[in-house]
Design a protein around this motif. Structure first.
Motif, PDB file in Angstrom:
ATOM      1  N   THR A 194       0.869  -1.168   0.000  1.00 46.20           N
ATOM      2  CA  THR A 194       0.000   0.000   0.000  1.00 46.20           C
ATOM      3  C   THR A 194       0.908   1.221   0.000  1.00 46.20           C
ATOM      4  OG1 THR A 194      -1.842   1.126   1.096  1.00 46.20           O
ATOM      5  CG2 THR A 194      -0.197   0.097   2.528  1.00 46.20           C
ATOM      6  N   PHE A 195       0.328   2.412   0.079  1.00 50.68           N
ATOM      7  CA  PHE A 195       1.133   3.626   0.145  1.00 50.68           C
ATOM      8  C   PHE A 195       1.898   3.664   1.473  1.00 50.68           C
ATOM      9  CE2 PHE A 195      -1.671   6.450  -2.821  1.00 50.68           C
ATOM     10  CZ  PHE A 195      -1.436   5.567  -3.867  1.00 50.68           C
ATOM     11  N   ALA A 196       3.062   4.285   1.458  1.00 48.34           N
ATOM     12  CA  ALA A 196       3.900   4.376   2.660  1.00 48.34           C
ATOM     13  C   ALA A 196       3.154   5.021   3.822  1.00 48.34           C
ATOM     14  CB  ALA A 196       5.169   5.164   2.356  1.00 48.34           C
ATOM     15  N   MET A 197       2.329   6.021   3.526  1.00 52.77           N
ATOM     16  CA  MET A 197       1.585   6.706   4.584  1.00 52.77           C
ATOM     17  C   MET A 197       0.681   5.749   5.349  1.00 52.77           C
ATOM     18  SD  MET A 197       1.187   9.712   5.937  1.00 52.77           S
ATOM     19  CE  MET A 197       1.043   8.958   7.538  1.00 52.77           C
ATOM     20  N   PHE A 198       0.106   4.781   4.632  1.00 53.94           N
ATOM     21  CA  PHE A 198      -0.807   3.836   5.253  1.00 53.94           C
ATOM     22  C   PHE A 198      -0.063   2.639   5.842  1.00 53.94           C
ATOM     23  CE2 PHE A 198      -3.450   5.449   1.516  1.00 53.94           C
ATOM     24  CZ  PHE A 198      -3.855   6.577   2.210  1.00 53.94           C
ATOM     25  N   ALA A 199       0.989   2.202   5.171  1.00 51.82           N
ATOM     26  CA  ALA A 199       1.752   1.041   5.646  1.00 51.82           C
ATOM     27  C   ALA A 199       2.478   1.350   6.953  1.00 51.82           C
ATOM     28  CB  ALA A 199       2.746   0.595   4.582  1.00 51.82           C
ATOM     29  N   PRO A 245       6.724 -10.941  16.486  1.00 48.39           N
ATOM     30  CA  PRO A 245       6.986 -12.371  16.262  1.00 48.39           C
ATOM     31  C   PRO A 245       8.016 -12.625  15.161  1.00 48.39           C
ATOM     32  CG  PRO A 245       4.887 -11.763  15.281  1.00 48.39           C
ATOM     33  CD  PRO A 245       5.400 -10.541  15.969  1.00 48.39           C
ATOM     34  N   HIS A 246       8.575 -11.564  14.599  1.00 48.47           N
ATOM     35  CA  HIS A 246       9.629 -11.652  13.580  1.00 48.47           C
ATOM     36  C   HIS A 246       9.178 -12.547  12.409  1.00 48.47           C
ATOM     37  CE1 HIS A 246      13.748 -10.699  12.442  1.00 48.47           C
ATOM     38  NE2 HIS A 246      13.911 -11.944  12.033  1.00 48.47           N
ATOM     39  N   LEU A 247       8.089 -12.145  11.776  1.00 45.77           N
ATOM     40  CA  LEU A 247       7.501 -12.932  10.700  1.00 45.77           C
ATOM     41  C   LEU A 247       8.003 -12.497   9.321  1.00 45.77           C
ATOM     42  CD1 LEU A 247       3.812 -13.107  11.959  1.00 45.77           C
ATOM     43  CD2 LEU A 247       5.554 -14.905  12.072  1.00 45.77           C
ATOM     44  N   ASN A 248       7.885 -13.418   8.378  1.00 50.46           N
ATOM     45  CA  ASN A 248       8.352 -13.164   7.020  1.00 50.46           C
ATOM     46  C   ASN A 248       7.314 -12.393   6.194  1.00 50.46           C
ATOM     47  OD1 ASN A 248      11.024 -14.067   6.553  1.00 50.46           O
ATOM     48  ND2 ASN A 248      10.336 -16.181   6.779  1.00 50.46           N
ATOM     49  N   VAL A 249       7.072 -11.167   6.622  1.00 53.52           N
ATOM     50  CA  VAL A 249       6.207 -10.257   5.869  1.00 53.52           C
ATOM     51  C   VAL A 249       7.083  -9.163   5.275  1.00 53.52           C
ATOM     52  CG1 VAL A 249       4.294  -8.623   5.961  1.00 53.52           C
ATOM     53  CG2 VAL A 249       4.219 -10.719   7.340  1.00 53.52           C
ATOM     54  N   LYS A 250       6.953  -8.957   3.995  1.00 52.07           N
ATOM     55  CA  LYS A 250       7.713  -7.939   3.286  1.00 52.07           C
ATOM     56  C   LYS A 250       6.746  -6.823   2.886  1.00 52.07           C
ATOM     57  CE  LYS A 250      10.338 -11.529   3.618  1.00 52.07           C
ATOM     58  NZ  LYS A 250      11.280 -11.686   4.745  1.00 52.07           N
ATOM     59  N   ILE A 251       6.956  -5.640   3.423  1.00 54.77           N
ATOM     60  CA  ILE A 251       6.029  -4.528   3.224  1.00 54.77           C
ATOM     61  C   ILE A 251       6.491  -3.683   2.040  1.00 54.77           C
ATOM     62  CG2 ILE A 251       5.010  -2.481   4.283  1.00 54.77           C
ATOM     63  CD1 ILE A 251       5.661  -3.886   7.026  1.00 54.77           C
ATOM     64  N   GLY A 252       5.713  -3.704   0.973  1.00 51.49           N
ATOM     65  CA  GLY A 252       6.012  -2.893  -0.202  1.00 51.49           C
ATOM     66  C   GLY A 252       5.311  -1.558  -0.073  1.00 51.49           C
ATOM     67  N   ALA A 253       6.008  -0.554   0.425  1.00 51.08           N
ATOM     68  CA  ALA A 253       5.422   0.759   0.705  1.00 51.08           C
ATOM     69  C   ALA A 253       5.758   1.724  -0.426  1.00 51.08           C
ATOM     70  CB  ALA A 253       5.943   1.288   2.031  1.00 51.08           C
ATOM     71  N   THR A 254       4.788   1.994  -1.276  1.00 58.51           N
ATOM     72  CA  THR A 254       5.026   2.868  -2.425  1.00 58.51           C
ATOM     73  C   THR A 254       4.573   4.306  -2.114  1.00 58.51           C
ATOM     74  OG1 THR A 254       2.855   2.526  -3.474  1.00 58.51           O
ATOM     75  CG2 THR A 254       4.550   0.872  -3.904  1.00 58.51           C
ATOM     76  N   HIS A 255       4.836   5.199  -3.077  1.00 53.43           N
ATOM     77  CA  HIS A 255       4.394   6.592  -2.957  1.00 53.43           C
ATOM     78  C   HIS A 255       4.940   7.259  -1.687  1.00 53.43           C
ATOM     79  CE1 HIS A 255       1.788   4.949  -6.001  1.00 53.43           C
ATOM     80  NE2 HIS A 255       1.293   6.154  -6.284  1.00 53.43           N
ATOM     81  N   ALA A 256       6.196   7.027  -1.402  1.00 46.52           N
ATOM     82  CA  ALA A 256       6.830   7.637  -0.232  1.00 46.52           C
ATOM     83  C   ALA A 256       7.405   9.009  -0.594  1.00 46.52           C
ATOM     84  CB  ALA A 256       7.937   6.733   0.287  1.00 46.52           C
ATOM     85  N   GLY A 257       7.501   9.873   0.396  1.00 47.58           N
ATOM     86  CA  GLY A 257       8.203  11.143   0.240  1.00 47.58           C
ATOM     87  C   GLY A 257       7.434  12.246  -0.465  1.00 47.58           C
ATOM     88  N   ILE A 258       8.124  13.362  -0.658  1.00 41.02           N
ATOM     89  CA  ILE A 258       7.577  14.562  -1.291  1.00 41.02           C
ATOM     90  C   ILE A 258       7.141  14.300  -2.731  1.00 41.02           C
ATOM     91  CG2 ILE A 258       8.283  16.839  -2.184  1.00 41.02           C
ATOM     92  CD1 ILE A 258       7.684  16.903   0.761  1.00 41.02           C
ATOM     93  N   SER A 259       7.820  13.368  -3.401  1.00 40.74           N
ATOM     94  CA  SER A 259       7.581  13.139  -4.836  1.00 40.74           C
ATOM     95  C   SER A 259       6.242  12.483  -5.136  1.00 40.74           C
ATOM     96  CB  SER A 259       8.722  12.298  -5.441  1.00 40.74           C
ATOM     97  OG  SER A 259       8.857  11.056  -4.780  1.00 40.74           O
ATOM     98  N   VAL A 260       5.401  12.285  -4.126  1.00 35.60           N
ATOM     99  CA  VAL A 260       4.015  11.894  -4.368  1.00 35.60           C
ATOM    100  C   VAL A 260       3.284  13.057  -5.053  1.00 35.60           C
ATOM    101  CG1 VAL A 260       1.856  11.176  -3.264  1.00 35.60           C
ATOM    102  CG2 VAL A 260       4.022  10.297  -2.433  1.00 35.60           C
ATOM    103  N   GLY A 261       3.822  14.272  -4.896  1.00 35.20           N
ATOM    104  CA  GLY A 261       3.357  15.411  -5.662  1.00 35.20           C
ATOM    105  C   GLY A 261       1.978  15.899  -5.327  1.00 35.20           C
ATOM    106  N   GLU A 262       1.093  15.874  -6.328  1.00 37.58           N
ATOM    107  CA  GLU A 262      -0.225  16.488  -6.193  1.00 37.58           C
ATOM    108  C   GLU A 262      -1.118  15.837  -5.145  1.00 37.58           C
ATOM    109  OE1 GLU A 262       1.107  17.427 -10.425  1.00 37.58           O
ATOM    110  OE2 GLU A 262       1.260  15.752  -9.012  1.00 37.58           O
ATOM    111  N   ASP A 263      -0.770  14.643  -4.659  1.00 40.51           N
ATOM    112  CA  ASP A 263      -1.568  14.012  -3.602  1.00 40.51           C
ATOM    113  C   ASP A 263      -1.509  14.799  -2.294  1.00 40.51           C
ATOM    114  OD1 ASP A 263      -2.288  12.083  -5.346  1.00 40.51           O
ATOM    115  OD2 ASP A 263      -1.160  10.450  -4.424  1.00 40.51           O
ATOM    116  N   GLY A 264      -0.510  15.648  -2.141  1.00 42.67           N
ATOM    117  CA  GLY A 264      -0.474  16.587  -1.029  1.00 42.67           C
ATOM    118  C   GLY A 264       0.084  16.063   0.277  1.00 42.67           C
ATOM    119  N   ALA A 265       0.039  16.934   1.286  1.00 41.52           N
ATOM    120  CA  ALA A 265       0.694  16.691   2.571  1.00 41.52           C
ATOM    121  C   ALA A 265       0.234  15.420   3.260  1.00 41.52           C
ATOM    122  CB  ALA A 265       0.490  17.890   3.489  1.00 41.52           C
TER     123      ALA A 265
END
Length: 314
Positions: free
Chosen positions: A79-84, A99-119
């Motif tokens: 999901t987006f980094a803000m939500f993850a 529990p140190h589980l094998n979950v890999k979190i793919g956090a997209t849309h991180a940082g300022i470069s999300v652009g028009e989606d805003g603060a």
């Protein structure tokens, strides 16, 4: 870097999952109603029986991924980094990290470069949040080559991994014969003797552009690509700082708790060194075209070069 191929690391993520899925059938992918944006839709189309849409319920999705991992499989949750990192922090901490589980979190849309989606969607705090979770690996690849390697490394790593990925298409700089990705190891993009630029994510490209501009002014800048923020390659950072005597960190993230904080913590213990941190300085982002925002916040080659010159008193 005009004329250089540009690819968003979120696209690399989706394509890497498909490639990995052809080799391994022991992992599944979850998404929170953003498969087109996170690019996990590519995996859904290729392996529909191994893809699950949790809907707009990110905390629930992390719990579902934890359940799959507890049963002995690997789960990618996207999901987006803000939500993850933000909305689902408690579940990531308690259901995945503890529990140190094998979950890999793919956090997209991180940082300022999300652009028009805003603060509200420009997450500049996720590295700080994730690196405080015991046992959590944190990776922020800078380009397509590095992102694809990071996905594979995340799958092969025991325990939880946070993959920080971007929306903006960025120049591919690691399509070179000497590039090798090693988890927890910095890659020296460019040697130098006057100052060390330590960068992560799309700021690697900014640092390389700045180093070129600085060279024209007689300043030799070494550029370290820190794709793995945790565990941090302290030895490489100390060795470079010892050589140059000055360090500038570059991140598309708050300077509080991110790469700059991690580097300062390491150097304060091993080799006290003057450091200038380039990043988001205790402010929220706002709406606007991604490239314009990066320029406004000084997170481009021009901004980095200007800060380095000021730091060196040139």
């Amino acid at each position: 870097m005009d004329g250089v191929k540009k690819i968003a690391t979120r696209q690399s993520y989706g394509e890497a999952l498909v490639a990995l899925g052809a080799e391994h059938d022991d992992f599944v992918v979850f998404d929170a109603d953003l498969a087109a944006a996170t690019q996990t839709g590519k995996f859904r189309d290729a392996y529909p029986d191994r893809f699950f849409d949790a809907g707009i319920a990110e905390a629930n999705m992390m719990g579902m991924a934890a359940g799959v991992a507890a049963a002995g499989h690997v789960a990618f949750a996207s999901t987006f980094a803000m939500f993850a990192a933000g909305r689902a922090f408690e579940q990531v901490r308690n259901s995945i990290g503890y529990p140190h589980l094998n979950v890999k979190i793919g956090a997209t849309h991180a940082g300022i470069s999300v652009g028009e989606d805003g603060a509200t969607h420009q997450c500049n705090e996720d590295i700080a949040l994730m690196r405080t979770i015991p046992g959590m690996t944190v990776i922020c690849p800078c380009d397509d080559v590095e992102a694809r390697a990071a996905v594979r490394a995340a799958y092969e790593t025991d325990g939880p991994v946070y993959l920080r990925l971007g929306r903006l298409a960025v120049p591919v700089v690691n399509d070179r014969p000497d590039y090798e990705f090693h988890m927890g190891k910095a890659f020296t993009q460019r040697g130098g003797s006057d100052v060390t630029l330590i960068a992560t994510g799309l700021m690697v490209q900014a640092a390389l552009g700045a180093a070129e501009a600085l060279e024209a002014k007689g300043i030799s800048a070494e550029v370290l690509d820190i794709h793995t923020i945790k565990p941090l390659d302290v030895d490489a950072i100390v060795a470079s700082a010892e050589k140059t005597g000055r360090v500038v960190t570059c991140e598309e993230h708050s300077v509080i708790g991110g790469l700059g904080g991690a580097v300062c913590e390491a150097l304060s213990e091993r080799l006290p060194t003057p450091v200038r941190r380039i990043g988001v300085h205790d402010v929220f982002g706002h709406s606007g075209p991604a490239v314009d925002l990066l320029h406004e916040f000084g997170l481009d080659a021009e901004g980095v070069a200007r800060e380095v010159e000021d730091f060196l008193g040139r």
